[in-house]
Design a protein around this motif. Structure first.
Motif, short mmCIF file in Angstrom:
data_model
loop_
_atom_site.label_atom_id
_atom_site.label_comp_id
_atom_site.label_asym_id
_atom_site.label_seq_id
_atom_site.Cartn_x
_atom_site.Cartn_y
_atom_site.Cartn_z
N ASP A 135 0.62 -0.96 -0.25
CA ASP A 135 0.20 0.09 -0.16
C ASP A 135 1.06 1.26 0.01
OD1 ASP A 135 -2.12 -1.45 0.14
OD2 ASP A 135 -2.03 -1.65 2.64
N ASP A 136 0.18 2.75 -0.72
CA ASP A 136 1.03 4.30 -0.38
C ASP A 136 1.98 4.16 1.42
OD1 ASP A 136 0.67 4.18 -2.24
OD2 ASP A 136 -1.32 5.23 -2.58
N ASP A 137 1.23 3.28 2.29
CA ASP A 137 1.97 3.77 3.50
C ASP A 137 2.57 2.56 4.50
OD1 ASP A 137 -0.15 2.10 4.08
OD2 ASP A 137 -0.99 3.05 5.12
N SER A 138 2.70 1.53 3.65
CA SER A 138 3.49 0.33 3.66
C SER A 138 4.94 0.68 3.58
CB SER A 138 3.93 -1.07 3.28
OG SER A 138 2.65 -1.07 2.86
N LEU A 139 6.03 -0.58 4.27
CA LEU A 139 7.53 0.66 4.79
C LEU A 139 7.81 0.09 3.32
CD1 LEU A 139 7.74 -1.24 8.13
CD2 LEU A 139 7.20 1.67 7.09
N ALA A 140 8.85 0.88 3.06
CA ALA A 140 10.24 0.03 2.20
C ALA A 140 11.04 -0.92 2.34
CB ALA A 140 11.33 0.98 1.41
N PRO A 141 11.46 -1.74 1.64
CA PRO A 141 11.98 -3.63 2.63
C PRO A 141 13.37 -1.85 3.26
CG PRO A 141 11.95 -3.36 -0.24
CD PRO A 141 10.93 -2.29 0.22
N GLY A 142 14.08 -3.37 4.18
CA GLY A 142 14.45 -2.49 5.31
C GLY A 142 14.19 -1.30 5.93
N GLU A 143 13.32 -0.88 5.56
CA GLU A 143 12.48 -0.28 6.19
C GLU A 143 11.46 -0.12 7.85
OE1 GLU A 143 10.36 4.06 6.22
OE2 GLU A 143 10.52 2.86 3.94
N ILE A 144 12.40 0.58 9.09
CA ILE A 144 11.45 -0.04 10.35
C ILE A 144 10.60 0.92 10.65
CG2 ILE A 144 11.99 -0.57 13.07
CD1 ILE A 144 15.05 -1.33 12.01
N ALA A 145 9.00 0.48 11.17
CA ALA A 145 8.40 1.64 11.48
C ALA A 145 8.94 2.70 12.77
CB ALA A 145 6.94 1.07 12.17
N GLN A 146 8.41 3.92 12.01
CA GLN A 146 8.41 4.99 13.28
C GLN A 146 7.74 4.37 15.00
OE1 GLN A 146 11.31 6.42 13.81
NE2 GLN A 146 12.20 5.83 12.27
N GLY A 147 8.18 4.23 15.82
CA GLY A 147 6.81 4.76 16.90
C GLY A 147 6.85 2.88 17.08
N ALA A 148 6.20 2.61 18.78
CA ALA A 148 6.01 1.36 18.81
C ALA A 148 4.75 1.20 19.64
CB ALA A 148 6.93 0.71 19.71
N SER A 149 4.25 0.18 19.88
CA SER A 149 2.45 -0.21 20.26
C SER A 149 3.51 -0.75 21.99
CB SER A 149 1.85 -0.75 19.90
OG SER A 149 2.63 -2.03 19.64
N TYR A 150 2.16 -0.66 22.97
CA TYR A 150 2.43 -1.25 24.05
C TYR A 150 1.70 -2.24 24.69
CZ TYR A 150 6.16 2.16 23.59
OH TYR A 150 7.83 3.19 22.72
N THR A 151 1.96 -3.07 25.48
CA THR A 151 0.96 -3.81 26.03
C THR A 151 1.92 -4.42 27.03
OG1 THR A 151 1.67 -5.29 25.00
CG2 THR A 151 -0.18 -4.40 23.92
N ASN A 152 0.89 -4.54 28.91
CA ASN A 152 1.03 -5.33 29.04
C ASN A 152 1.13 -6.92 29.57
OD1 ASN A 152 2.94 -2.99 30.53
ND2 ASN A 152 0.66 -2.27 31.64
N GLY A 153 2.21 -7.63 29.83
CA GLY A 153 1.76 -9.00 29.67
C GLY A 153 2.70 -9.34 31.07
N THR A 154 2.75 -11.07 30.29
CA THR A 154 4.09 -11.36 31.83
C THR A 154 4.48 -12.88 30.91
OG1 THR A 154 2.64 -13.86 31.92
CG2 THR A 154 1.73 -11.88 33.75
N ALA A 155 5.20 -13.23 31.30
CA ALA A 155 6.35 -14.15 30.09
C ALA A 155 6.83 -14.75 31.35
CB ALA A 155 7.20 -13.49 29.26
N THR A 156 6.72 -16.36 30.98
CA THR A 156 7.99 -16.99 31.89
C THR A 156 9.50 -17.36 31.16
OG1 THR A 156 5.96 -18.63 32.79
CG2 THR A 156 7.81 -19.75 32.91
#
Length: 490
Positions: A135-156
């Motif tokens: 799509d027009d707003d997709s990332l180019a190959p080798g490109e990293i999205a700016q920003g991130a989404s956050y969640t809380n969780g657990t891990a063992t």
């Protein structure tokens, strides 16, 4: 309980403690929320940096089994493709939640280093095909999205289960398409800091509230100590009925000091009132005793010797007794606060009426109307004329005029006048300046007192001064009919 909180000191202490408690709880909650938000934000920043590092390796075509970010002990990592299939995960990751997928074992078909390539070693799809599908707003190959989404969780991880803050970063890889990297940072520091702060508050707040309550109790007790002294002294005054005593006045200039001064002023006024009442009763008894004793003597003599009956003297004593009783009754009604009637009275006509039949009285009056009791105002003029006739040599002058919004009545004689020191004293009850004058000639000393009280009830004033002819001048001032009356004194 009701007696405990029935005092001002207890209520002030309770109120101050409650206010401080509410403020501390609100401030503590704000501090805890702010601390938790800051520490959670820091954990999110660490998780984002870890995810960005893994995404950078993926953008550089690093094979999945060569990714260094998967070896971190305290950072669980998941790599998921667009279909939500787990491609890679951190070593020793046993269980995870909060990242969108609970899988911890990569899919076998995509776990190899050559996944996503055809038999010739080329990519499954050309770059041009991917560009067409993007799509027009997709990332180019080798490109990293700016920003991130956050969640809380657990891990063992390796048997240890902890809470984590996860950051999800998208990356467009040249060989595997769109991937999402989930990386976590432990929230143990956040939990520890919040727990420590909460424990400190739970311990410190009660101690602080206890200090506030104790200080408030001591301060209010010290502030109210003079009030208790005033209460004790008032109780002692009430029990002893000694109105000469006074409450202690603090050396401060606050409300309690003003209360003490006002209380002492009230006690002084009450003492003066009671003393006047006692003196009035004593003087009235003394004045009544004389005509009654004289009348009784005459009747006893007449009973034994009818021929010696002094009928004129008996009638004179009876009239004097009747007048004295009438004066005392009028004073009692005035002291009880009786208000005069609101009828219009022409002072000029009233002055001529009272002067009629009296010798050597000249009236110079203009029509002036006031509001009040015609009978009481007539009594005032009669008393002033009686007083003037007792002291005048030849002439008495009555004047009535208007001055602004007041009516002014003057009664002047050509006698010896009144000394400056006695011009207020003559209005006291049972006061006769001429000690040698007999009661028969001078009366009981109530005429001027009655006159001033009546005038005061009508909102006016009555003063004594010097007449132009050298005698006494009594000046009566009353508000005109329709004008506002001043507040009469108690």
């Amino acid at each position: 309980m009701s007696r405990l909180f029935g005092s001002v000191r207890s209520r002030a202490t309770l109120g101050a403690t409650l206010v401080v408690a509410v403020a501390l709880v609100a401030a503590g909650a704000a501090v805890l929320l702010s601390l938790r938000a800051n520490l959670t934000g820091e954990a999110g920043t660490r998780a984002e940096r870890s995810a960005q590092a893994v995404a950078s390796e993926l953008a550089a075509r690093t094979p999945l089994d060569k990714l260094s970010g998967l070896d971190a002990e305290d950072t669980p990592v998941q790599i998921v493709d667009d279909d939500g299939v787990l491609l890679a995960a951190s070593e020793d990751l046993e269980r995870i939640s909060g990242t969108g997928t609970a899988e911890v074992t990569p899919a076998p078909a995509r776990s190899g280093a050559g996944a996503g390539r055809d038999e010739d070693g080329d990519d499954d799809a050309s770059d041009d095909d991917r560009d067409d599908d993007r799509d027009d707003d997709s990332l180019a190959p080798g490109e990293i999205a700016q920003g991130a989404s956050y969640t809380n969780g657990t891990a063992t991880v390796d048997g240890d289960t902890e809470d984590y803050r996860f950051a999800a970063v998208e990356v467009e890889t040249p060989d595997r398409g769109r991937l999402t990297v989930h990386a976590g940072a432990p929230l143990a520091a956040e939990h520890s800091a919040v727990g420590t702060a909460l424990t400190s508050m739970l311990i410190g707040f009660p101690l602080l509230l206890g200090v506030v309550a104790a200080v408030t109790w001591l301060v209010t007790g010290r502030a109210l100590r003079p009030v208790e002294g005033i209460r004790r002294e008032m109780a002692a005054i009430t029990a002893s009925e000694d109105l000469r005593r006074r409450v202690p006045e603090p050396a401060t200039h606050d409300e309690i000091a003003r209360l003490a001064r006002t209380t002492n002023a009230t006690l002084a006024a009450l003492e003066s009132s009671v003393e006047r009442q006692r003196r009035f009763v004593a003087d009235a008894s003394h004045e009544l005793r004389s005509p009654i004793a004289s009348l009784r003597t005459q009747l006893e003599v007449a009973a034994a010797h009818p021929e010696l009956l002094d009928l004129d003297g008996a009638v004179e004593d009876t009239v004097r007794l009747q007048n004295l009783a009438a004066d005392l009754l009028l004073l009692a009604r005035l002291d009880a606060g009786e208000r005069p009637a609101g009828t219009r009275v022409d002072l000029a006509a009233l002055a001529r009426e009272e002067a009629a039949g009296r010798e050597s009285v000249t009236v110079d009056a203009e029509p002036v109307e006031v509001s009040g009791s015609r009978g009481q105002l007539g009594r005032v003029l009669a008393n002033l004329l009686d007083n003037a006739q007792r002291h005048a040599r030849e002439r008495i002058t009555v004047s009535v005029r208007r001055e602004g919004d007041q009516a002014v009545v003057g009664v002047a004689d050509d006698g010896e006048g009144v000394a400056d020191a006695d011009r207020e004293r003559i209005f006291e009850r049972f006061v006769r300046l001429d000690a040698a004058r007999s009661r028969d000639d001078g009366g009981a000393g109530l005429g001027l007192a009655i006159a001033r009280d009546v005038v005061a009830r009508h909102g006016g004033t009555l003063t004594a001064g010097a007449a132009p002819a050298g005698g006494a001048l009594f000046e009566l001032r009353l508000p005109l009919a329709g004008a506002d009356r001043g507040t009469p004194p108690a």
